[in-house]
Write a protein that holds these residues in place. Structure first.
Motif, PDB file in Angstrom:
ATOM      1  N   LEU A   1      38.604  34.772  32.372  1.00  0.00           N
ATOM      2  CA  LEU A   1      39.899  34.813  32.528  1.00  0.00           C
ATOM      3  C   LEU A   1      40.243  35.348  34.200  1.00  0.00           C
ATOM      4  O   LEU A   1      39.560  36.524  34.352  1.00  0.00           O
ATOM      5  N   LEU A   2      40.956  34.724  34.738  1.00  0.00           N
ATOM      6  CA  LEU A   2      41.082  35.154  36.157  1.00  0.00           C
ATOM      7  C   LEU A   2      42.796  35.297  36.428  1.00  0.00           C
ATOM      8  O   LEU A   2      43.451  34.183  35.900  1.00  0.00           O
ATOM      9  N   ASP A   3      42.978  36.467  36.820  1.00  0.00           N
ATOM     10  CA  ASP A   3      44.376  36.703  37.139  1.00  0.00           C
ATOM     11  C   ASP A   3      44.964  35.971  38.347  1.00  0.00           C
ATOM     12  O   ASP A   3      44.073  35.407  39.229  1.00  0.00           O
ATOM     13  N   ASP A   4      46.285  35.524  38.208  1.00  0.00           N
ATOM     14  CA  ASP A   4      46.706  34.712  39.243  1.00  0.00           C
ATOM     15  C   ASP A   4      47.744  35.275  40.221  1.00  0.00           C
ATOM     16  O   ASP A   4      48.584  34.690  40.870  1.00  0.00           O
ATOM     17  N   LYS A   5      47.423  36.462  40.522  1.00  0.00           N
ATOM     18  CA  LYS A   5      48.361  37.239  41.343  1.00  0.00           C
ATOM     19  C   LYS A   5      48.174  36.737  42.895  1.00  0.00           C
ATOM     20  O   LYS A   5      49.260  36.411  43.515  1.00  0.00           O
ATOM     21  N   ASN A   6      46.964  36.353  43.152  1.00  0.00           N
ATOM     22  CA  ASN A   6      46.605  35.790  44.554  1.00  0.00           C
ATOM     23  C   ASN A   6      46.375  34.356  44.353  1.00  0.00           C
ATOM     24  O   ASN A   6      45.210  33.934  44.158  1.00  0.00           O
ATOM     25  N   SER A   7      47.433  33.722  44.429  1.00  0.00           N
ATOM     26  CA  SER A   7      47.102  31.977  43.988  1.00  0.00           C
ATOM     27  C   SER A   7      46.040  31.328  45.050  1.00  0.00           C
ATOM     28  O   SER A   7      45.322  30.651  44.528  1.00  0.00           O
ATOM     29  N   PHE A   8      46.152  31.754  46.335  1.00  0.00           N
ATOM     30  CA  PHE A   8      45.276  30.921  47.037  1.00  0.00           C
ATOM     31  C   PHE A   8      43.775  31.174  46.799  1.00  0.00           C
ATOM     32  O   PHE A   8      42.939  30.416  46.689  1.00  0.00           O
ATOM     33  N   HIS A   9      43.417  32.495  46.857  1.00  0.00           N
ATOM     34  CA  HIS A   9      42.189  33.194  46.510  1.00  0.00           C
ATOM     35  C   HIS A   9      41.817  32.717  45.249  1.00  0.00           C
ATOM     36  O   HIS A   9      40.597  32.503  45.051  1.00  0.00           O
ATOM     37  N   ALA A  10      42.812  32.727  44.113  1.00  0.00           N
ATOM     38  CA  ALA A  10      42.525  32.360  42.887  1.00  0.00           C
ATOM     39  C   ALA A  10      42.044  30.778  42.669  1.00  0.00           C
ATOM     40  O   ALA A  10      40.983  30.501  42.174  1.00  0.00           O
ATOM     41  N   GLN A  11      42.601  30.141  43.300  1.00  0.00           N
ATOM     42  CA  GLN A  11      42.332  28.475  43.360  1.00  0.00           C
ATOM     43  C   GLN A  11      40.991  28.337  44.022  1.00  0.00           C
ATOM     44  O   GLN A  11      40.229  27.420  43.715  1.00  0.00           O
ATOM     45  N   LEU A  12      40.575  29.137  45.119  1.00  0.00           N
ATOM     46  CA  LEU A  12      39.404  28.829  45.771  1.00  0.00           C
ATOM     47  C   LEU A  12      38.290  29.317  44.809  1.00  0.00           C
ATOM     48  O   LEU A  12      37.214  28.772  44.550  1.00  0.00           O
ATOM     49  N   ILE A  13      38.414  30.443  43.960  1.00  0.00           N
ATOM     50  CA  ILE A  13      37.551  30.961  43.020  1.00  0.00           C
ATOM     51  C   ILE A  13      37.322  30.017  42.040  1.00  0.00           C
ATOM     52  O   ILE A  13      36.268  29.611  41.582  1.00  0.00           O
ATOM     53  N   ILE A  14      38.539  29.649  41.408  1.00  0.00           N
ATOM     54  CA  ILE A  14      38.334  28.449  40.265  1.00  0.00           C
ATOM     55  C   ILE A  14      37.788  27.301  40.710  1.00  0.00           C
ATOM     56  O   ILE A  14      37.020  26.773  39.780  1.00  0.00           O
ATOM     57  N   ARG A  15      37.791  26.666  41.952  1.00  0.00           N
ATOM     58  CA  ARG A  15      37.078  25.645  42.368  1.00  0.00           C
ATOM     59  C   ARG A  15      35.656  25.934  42.368  1.00  0.00           C
ATOM     60  O   ARG A  15      34.820  24.895  42.013  1.00  0.00           O
ATOM     61  N   GLU A  16      35.097  27.072  42.706  1.00  0.00           N
ATOM     62  CA  GLU A  16      33.935  27.269  42.896  1.00  0.00           C
ATOM     63  C   GLU A  16      33.135  27.333  41.284  1.00  0.00           C
ATOM     64  O   GLU A  16      31.928  26.925  41.113  1.00  0.00           O
ATOM     65  N   LEU A  17      34.017  28.175  40.618  1.00  0.00           N
ATOM     66  CA  LEU A  17      33.242  28.449  39.238  1.00  0.00           C
ATOM     67  C   LEU A  17      33.049  27.259  38.421  1.00  0.00           C
ATOM     68  O   LEU A  17      32.437  27.066  37.771  1.00  0.00           O
ATOM     69  N   ARG A  18      34.181  26.346  38.600  1.00  0.00           N
ATOM     70  CA  ARG A  18      34.180  25.085  37.771  1.00  0.00           C
ATOM     71  C   ARG A  18      33.280  24.271  38.252  1.00  0.00           C
ATOM     72  O   ARG A  18      32.922  23.124  37.393  1.00  0.00           O
ATOM     73  N   LYS A  19      32.467  24.356  39.175  1.00  0.00           N
ATOM     74  CA  LYS A  19      31.131  23.656  39.441  1.00  0.00           C
ATOM     75  C   LYS A  19      30.024  23.786  38.416  1.00  0.00           C
ATOM     76  O   LYS A  19      28.994  23.221  38.590  1.00  0.00           O
ATOM     77  N   ASN A  20      30.017  24.906  37.932  1.00  0.00           N
ATOM     78  CA  ASN A  20      29.207  25.117  36.885  1.00  0.00           C
ATOM     79  C   ASN A  20      29.828  24.879  35.528  1.00  0.00           C
ATOM     80  O   ASN A  20      30.715  25.299  34.898  1.00  0.00           O
TER      81      ASN A  20
END
Length: 215
Positions: free
Chosen positions: A15-34
């Motif tokens: 579960l990733l908080d979405d307070k920082n939307s730009f940083h969150a999108q970057l993290i989601i993009r990397e994590l979903r590679k797995n």
């Protein structure tokens, strides 16, 4: 990314908080590679409720979402084996404050590359910790005297905390404990937070193990 889930678990729900939307999108993009990671975004203000409903394994919380430790305490007292990772931590924050977050499994500084977060998640899914080295040294120094003087912590529990610990052993939920003891569910969470600190554990499962060792 090399994340290897435990043998009994094929998927990890993050579960990733979405307070920082730009940083969150970057993290989601990397994590979903797995393919072994399931990533969900959620509002930090309701994070404890989302954890309960979605069988979350790891919570990624940005430092900007912390409000006087409220969310940390909610996850810590209500989580059943949930691991908490905070990212975006300012370098100037004191080690004393960081060491007070006893429920933390991983800490990532704000200037750390995304690769550090990936390695942090890898360590946590393997059952380990990812903390700054100097912080771990400080925490060990603080913990040694406590361990020597209070080897189990059970003797420090209040009568009410012992009652709640007994309820945990019998598999009762927070709501069931509240009904049995005629107290508010929020009060149960507060008692659990204090109980976990005294036992030096971070989950229901660990608290139950300590309790069974002293039966």
């Amino acid at each position: 990314m090399g994340i290897k889930p435990k043998t009994y678990k094929n998927k990890w729900h993050i579960l990733l908080d979405d307070k920082n939307s730009f940083h969150a999108q970057l993290i989601i993009r990397e994590l979903r590679k797995n393919e072994n990671l399931i990533v969900t975004k959620g509002n930090a203000n309701n994070i404890d409720k989302i954890v309960d409903k979605n069988n979350v394994d790891i919570v990624l919380l940005s430092f900007t979402c912390l409000k006087t430790g409220k969310h940390i305490n909610d996850i810590y007292s209500n989580g059943q084996g949930v691991s908490l990772i905070v990212y975006g931590i300012p370098r100037q924050i004191s080690y004393e404050e960081l060491s007070s977050w006893v429920c933390m499994k991983g800490m990532i500084y704000e200037d750390a590359p995304i690769e550090h977060l990936i390695k942090c998640i890898e360590a946590v899914t393997a059952g380990g910790l990812w903390l700054p080295r100097r912080l771990m040294e400080r925490m060990l120094d603080q913990l040694r005297p406590y361990i020597l003087s209070q080897p189990d912590g059970v003797s420090d529990l209040t009568k009410r905390e012992k009652q709640i610990l007994n309820c945990l052993v019998h598999g009762h939920s927070n709501l069931e404990i509240a009904d049995r003891l005629h107290i508010a569910e929020s009060t149960v969470k507060t008692h659990l937070y204090k109980l976990y600190k005294k036992l030096n554990v971070s989950s229901r499962r660990e608290a139950i193990q300590v309790a069974k060792q002293h039966q």
